[in-house]
Design an enzyme around this catalytic site. Structure first.
Site, mmCIF file in Angstrom:
data_model
loop_
_atom_site.group_PDB
_atom_site.id
_atom_site.type_symbol
_atom_site.label_atom_id
_atom_site.label_comp_id
_atom_site.label_asym_id
_atom_site.label_seq_id
_atom_site.Cartn_x
_atom_site.Cartn_y
_atom_site.Cartn_z
ATOM 1 N N TYR A 119 -17.349 40.610 -4.876
ATOM 2 C CA TYR A 119 -17.915 41.085 -6.140
ATOM 3 C C TYR A 119 -17.019 42.115 -6.824
ATOM 4 O O TYR A 119 -17.076 42.277 -8.032
ATOM 5 C CB TYR A 119 -19.294 41.726 -5.895
ATOM 6 N N ASP A 142 -31.964 34.727 -1.566
ATOM 7 C CA ASP A 142 -32.779 33.832 -2.402
ATOM 8 C C ASP A 142 -33.410 32.726 -1.551
ATOM 9 O O ASP A 142 -34.541 32.309 -1.800
ATOM 10 C CB ASP A 142 -31.953 33.202 -3.538
ATOM 11 N N ASP A 175 -26.361 37.724 -1.112
ATOM 12 C CA ASP A 175 -26.988 37.322 -2.372
ATOM 13 C C ASP A 175 -27.614 35.940 -2.223
ATOM 14 O O ASP A 175 -28.782 35.721 -2.568
ATOM 15 C CB ASP A 175 -25.918 37.306 -3.480
ATOM 16 N N LYS A 179 -17.929 33.875 7.774
ATOM 17 C CA LYS A 179 -17.242 32.580 7.731
ATOM 18 C C LYS A 179 -15.918 32.785 8.457
ATOM 19 O O LYS A 179 -14.826 32.571 7.897
ATOM 20 C CB LYS A 179 -17.081 32.130 6.269
ATOM 21 N N ASP A 230 -22.694 28.794 6.860
ATOM 22 C CA ASP A 230 -23.248 27.472 6.548
ATOM 23 C C ASP A 230 -24.361 27.121 7.539
ATOM 24 O O ASP A 230 -25.441 26.666 7.159
ATOM 25 C CB ASP A 230 -22.148 26.383 6.503
HETATM 26 C C1 IPM Z 1 -29.096 40.090 -7.266
HETATM 27 C C2 IPM Z 1 -28.496 39.470 -8.500
HETATM 28 C C3 IPM Z 1 -27.221 40.201 -8.884
HETATM 29 C C4 IPM Z 1 -26.218 40.026 -7.758
HETATM 30 C C5 IPM Z 1 -26.604 39.815 -10.231
HETATM 31 C C6 IPM Z 1 -27.579 39.829 -11.355
HETATM 32 C C7 IPM Z 1 -25.432 40.710 -10.566
HETATM 33 O O1 IPM Z 1 -28.284 38.114 -8.320
HETATM 34 O O2 IPM Z 1 -29.367 41.304 -7.285
HETATM 35 O O3 IPM Z 1 -29.319 39.376 -6.287
HETATM 36 O O4 IPM Z 1 -25.541 38.997 -7.674
HETATM 37 O O5 IPM Z 1 -26.097 40.947 -6.948
HETATM 38 MN MN MN Z 2 -29.184 37.318 -6.466
#
Ligand code: IPM
Ligand code: MN
Ligand code: NAD
Length: 362
Positions: free
Chosen positions: A141, A252, A248, A192, A224
């Site tokens: 990042y 999710d 990240d 990885k 993975d």
């Molecule tokens: C998160 C989001 C952020 C990230 C974005 C919006 C910069 O996806 O907080 O998970 O990738 O960290």
């Molecule tokens: Mn995110």
């Protein structure tokens, strides 16, 4: 001592969900004598539209001065074509970095009554309680060089750099081992290492730190496989520690294990209990302004603020119990709705959490 909380609603559903969390904290201030002071600032598209900057200097200095930040989310199609330096997402990344909020805790806990909202079978997720610890201020990042350039040959290329220094890995590993001691005593580090030198180095450093915690079981897994294991058998994990980008993505996935991304809170902490508290999800432009957003991730992020910055574990427990109780009673925003449940909007969900909280405070 007064805790100064900076409230940043942000974009999309941000303001709708933040206002529900604000109702909760204001009630704790007024009815439970919680010593907090709330201030407000803009960040992201909302700030850009007002000031021409997605992270105004005033917001950054207020963020540096406060004790904790309660943040909705930033970004949306309206601002996607701005120069990268002015994008809402860049503002958030700068904020995390400037405040050194390197430890991002993303707990995925399943409330029993939401088992059927998960896209996995009930028995796979029942009792789920895992914690993803994502390194938040390093890795790909932030690595340099970065950008898009045209070579003399006319060929174009995009560059990002995955880089970790030993001290960055050491400090996030310590966070993971220490938290694991308060839970199930197990850390799984995800990398990885079979392909990327940087993450082979990550594995080596985490292993070294692990020797200081002989009582904590340390395992390693390739990312993975980890993505697959998270949907095959998520309960095998206790604490996961991983890089910025892997964290990240995996968080999710774990959001969906808990029924909806609208349920997953997060805390981004520095080394001094200062934190930025925000849901894992984004601005949900598809439902913004319609009173459809699930405010629970935001309210649970406030509970994390109470726990981690304010050390008010009892109040944090009460807020979490209030959220759980509303869910148990069958009230559902559309993202977790099932036939037979009572469908409600963002505001009503907040009202119900508040009334549960009031009962518990009496
Ligand atoms: C998160 C989001 C952020 C990230 C974005 C919006 C910069 O996806 O907080 O998970 O990738 O960290
Ligand atoms: Mn995110
Ligand atoms: P998103 O998380 O905003 O939305 C993904 C899906 O989940 C959408 O269908 C949305 O309606 C749903 N959803 C998300 N939160 C919900 C909630 N509380 N209640 C009910 N449903 C919810 O991800 P995206 O669509 O990829 O991103 C939208 C914007 O948000 C982008 O600009 C992105 O950069 C930004 N974003 C910001 C943050 C942040 O500020 N921390 C995090 C992720 C994405």
């Amino acid at each position: 001592m007064t805790t100064n909380i900076l409230v940043i609603p942000g974009d999309g559903i941000g303001p709708e969900i933040v206002s529900q969390a604000v109702r909760v904290i204001e009630h704790l201030r007024d009815a439970a004598s919680l010593d907090v002071n709330l201030e407000y600032a803009d960040l992201g598209g909302a700030a850009y539209d007002k000031t021409g900057h997605s992270l105004p200097d005033s917001t950054l200095s207020m963020a540096k001065a406060c004790d904790a930040i309660l943040f909705g989310a930033a970004g949306g199609p309206k601002w996607d074509n701005l120069p990268r330096s002015e994008r809402p997402e860049t503002a958030l990344l700068r904020l995390r970095r400037e405040l050194d909020l390197f430890a991002n805790l993303r707990p995925a806990i399943l409330f029993p009554s939401l088992a059927s909202s998960s896209s996995l079978k009930d028995e796979i997720v029942a009792g789920l309680n895992i914690l993803i610890i994502r390194e938040l201020t390093g890795g790909i990042y932030f690595g340099e060089p970065r950008g898009v350039e045209t070579l003399d040959s006319g060929r174009r290329r995009g560059i990002n750099t995955l880089i970790y220094h030993d001290d960055e890995v050491i400090r996030i590993a310590h966070v993971a081992f220490n938290i694991a001691r308060q839970r199930g005593n197990r850390v799984c580090s995800i990398d990885k290492a079979n392909v990327l030198e940087t993450t082979e180095f990550w594995r080596e450093v985490v292993t070294e730190v692990g020797t200081e915690y002989p009582d904590v079981e340390l395992t390693h897994m390739l990312v993975d496989n980890a993505a697959m294991q998270l949907v095959r058998d998520p309960k095998q994990f206790d604490v996961i520690v991983t890089t910025n980008m892997f964290g990240d993505i995996l968080s999710d996935i774990s959001a969906m294990l808990t029924g909806s991304i609208g349920m997953l809170p997060s805390a981004s902490l520095d080394n001094n209990q200062k934190g930025l508290y925000e849901p894992v999800h984004g601005t949900a432009p598809d439902i913004a302004g319609e009173d459809k957003a699930n405010p629970m991730a935001m309210i649970l992020s406030l509970a994390m603020l109470l726990r981690y910055t304010m050390k008010e574990d009892n109040l944090a427990d009460l807020v979490e119990q209030s959220v759980e109780s509303v869910i148990e009673r069958g009230l559902r925003t559309p993202d977790i709705y099932f036939a037979g449940a009572e469908e409600v909007g963002t505001e009503r969900m907040g009202t119900e959490v508040l009334s549960e909280l009031k009962q518990r405070l009496n």
